[in-house]
Design an enzyme around this catalytic site. Structure first.
Site, PDB file in Angstrom:
ATOM      1  N   GLU A  32       4.169  -7.817   2.954  1.00 56.14           N
ATOM      2  CA  GLU A  32       4.400  -8.733   4.069  1.00 56.14           C
ATOM      3  C   GLU A  32       3.907  -8.112   5.369  1.00 56.14           C
ATOM      4  OE1 GLU A  32       6.430  -7.699   1.743  1.00 56.14           O
ATOM      5  OE2 GLU A  32       7.928  -9.174   1.184  1.00 56.14           O
ATOM      6  N   CYS A  77      11.009  -6.187   6.288  1.00 55.67           N
ATOM      7  CA  CYS A  77       9.949  -7.196   6.461  1.00 55.67           C
ATOM      8  C   CYS A  77      10.491  -8.467   7.110  1.00 55.67           C
ATOM      9  CB  CYS A  77       9.274  -7.498   5.129  1.00 55.67           C
ATOM     10  SG  CYS A  77       8.247  -6.115   4.588  1.00 55.67           S
ATOM     11  N   VAL A  81       0.880  -1.173   0.000  1.00 58.44           N
ATOM     12  CA  VAL A  81       0.000   0.000   0.000  1.00 58.44           C
ATOM     13  C   VAL A  81       0.914   1.220   0.000  1.00 58.44           C
ATOM     14  CG1 VAL A  81      -1.849   1.228   1.197  1.00 58.44           C
ATOM     15  CG2 VAL A  81      -1.769  -1.280   1.293  1.00 58.44           C
ATOM     16  N   CYS A 125       4.885  -2.411   2.954  1.00 57.46           N
ATOM     17  CA  CYS A 125       5.077  -3.606   2.130  1.00 57.46           C
ATOM     18  C   CYS A 125       3.956  -4.626   2.349  1.00 57.46           C
ATOM     19  CB  CYS A 125       6.394  -4.286   2.473  1.00 57.46           C
ATOM     20  SG  CYS A 125       7.871  -3.387   1.991  1.00 57.46           S
ATOM     21  N   ALA A 184       1.681   8.841  -1.439  1.00 54.63           N
ATOM     22  CA  ALA A 184       2.280   9.965  -2.163  1.00 54.63           C
ATOM     23  C   ALA A 184       3.523  10.474  -1.425  1.00 54.63           C
ATOM     24  CB  ALA A 184       1.261  11.086  -2.331  1.00 54.63           C
ATOM     25  N   SER A 185       3.541  10.309  -0.130  1.00 55.22           N
ATOM     26  CA  SER A 185       4.755  10.540   0.652  1.00 55.22           C
ATOM     27  C   SER A 185       5.462   9.186   0.691  1.00 55.22           C
ATOM     28  CB  SER A 185       4.381  11.030   2.056  1.00 55.22           C
ATOM     29  OG  SER A 185       5.548  11.195   2.812  1.00 55.22           O
TER      30      SER A 185
HETATM   31  N1  THU Z   1       7.665  -4.123  -1.560  1.00 56.31           N
HETATM   32  C1  THU Z   1       6.939  -5.012  -0.825  1.00 56.31           C
HETATM   33  O1  THU Z   1       5.716  -4.916  -0.730  1.00 56.31           O
HETATM   34  N2  THU Z   1       7.606  -5.993  -0.188  1.00 56.31           N
HETATM   35  C2  THU Z   1       8.955  -6.171  -0.225  1.00 56.31           C
HETATM   36  O2  THU Z   1       9.469  -7.059   0.453  1.00 56.31           O
HETATM   37  C3  THU Z   1       9.780  -5.343  -1.108  1.00 56.31           C
HETATM   38  C4  THU Z   1       9.102  -4.167  -1.695  1.00 56.31           C
HETATM   39  C5  THU Z   1       6.954  -3.041  -2.242  1.00 56.31           C
HETATM   40  C6  THU Z   1       7.177  -1.675  -1.666  1.00 56.31           C
HETATM   41  C7  THU Z   1       6.861  -0.782  -2.853  1.00 56.31           C
HETATM   42  O3  THU Z   1       5.469  -0.569  -2.894  1.00 56.31           O
HETATM   43  C8  THU Z   1       7.239  -1.633  -4.067  1.00 56.31           C
HETATM   44  O4  THU Z   1       7.367  -2.960  -3.596  1.00 56.31           O
HETATM   45  C9  THU Z   1       8.538  -1.213  -4.733  1.00 56.31           C
HETATM   46  O5  THU Z   1       9.559  -1.143  -3.806  1.00 56.31           O
END
Ligand code: THU
Length: 135
Positions: free
Chosen positions: A57, A92, A45, A55, A48-49
């Site tokens: 996970e 994560c 999720v 993440c 904008a900031s």
């Molecule tokens: N992202 C995750 O959701 N999990 C991870 O373990 C690595 C990165 C997301 C964060 C961001 O929304 C996008 O992947 C690019 O970094």
């Protein structure tokens, strides 16, 4: 593959469609398996900031905790990358470690194929809640 693992992978793949990632356009999803067999999903999720992005996970873990689950046995993680297995980010890994070190981690490609690893393998010599216990 056990039926439970199949379900975990399949729910993880479905959750990728829910990713809110207008900035990176990099959808990620996770599904955690609780000790009593429940499956809770999460997706990234973004915000904008940018630094406020959460993440996949971590959204899965946070949802699970709110639902009353604190014991987990496995997590599946997936993104759009087709040609290699992608692991969870370092932050994560630490968040998973909060709830134990013996998680199975399924790094899952979009076609459902996966590589099985473990949190201990992904985060050796980790800092964990046990280190805060008084001597
Ligand atoms: N992202 C995750 O959701 N999990 C991870 O373990 C690595 C990165 C997301 C964060 C961001 O929304 C996008 O992947 C690019 O970094």
């Amino acid at each position: 593959m056990s039926d439970k693992v199949k379900e975990l992978i399949s729910k993880c793949l479905q959750a990728r469609d829910m990713a809110y990632c207008p900035y990176s356009r990099f959808p990620v999803a996770a599904a955690v398996l609780t000790a009593d067999g429940a499956i809770i999903t999460g997706c990234n999720v973004e915000n904008a900031s940018y630094g406020l992005t959460v993440c996949a996970e971590r959204t899965a873990i946070q949802r699970a905790v709110v639902e009353g689950y604190r014991k987990f046995t496995a997590i599946a993680v997936t993104c759009d990358i087709k040609d290699r297995f992608v692991g969870p980010c370092g932050a994560c890994r630490q968040v998973l470690m909060e709830f134990g070190s013996d998680w199975i981690v399924y790094l899952t490609k979009p076609d459902g194929s996966y590589k099985e690893t473990s949190l201990l393998e992904l985060l050796p010599l980790a800092f964990s809640p046990a280190h805060l216990a008084k001597n």
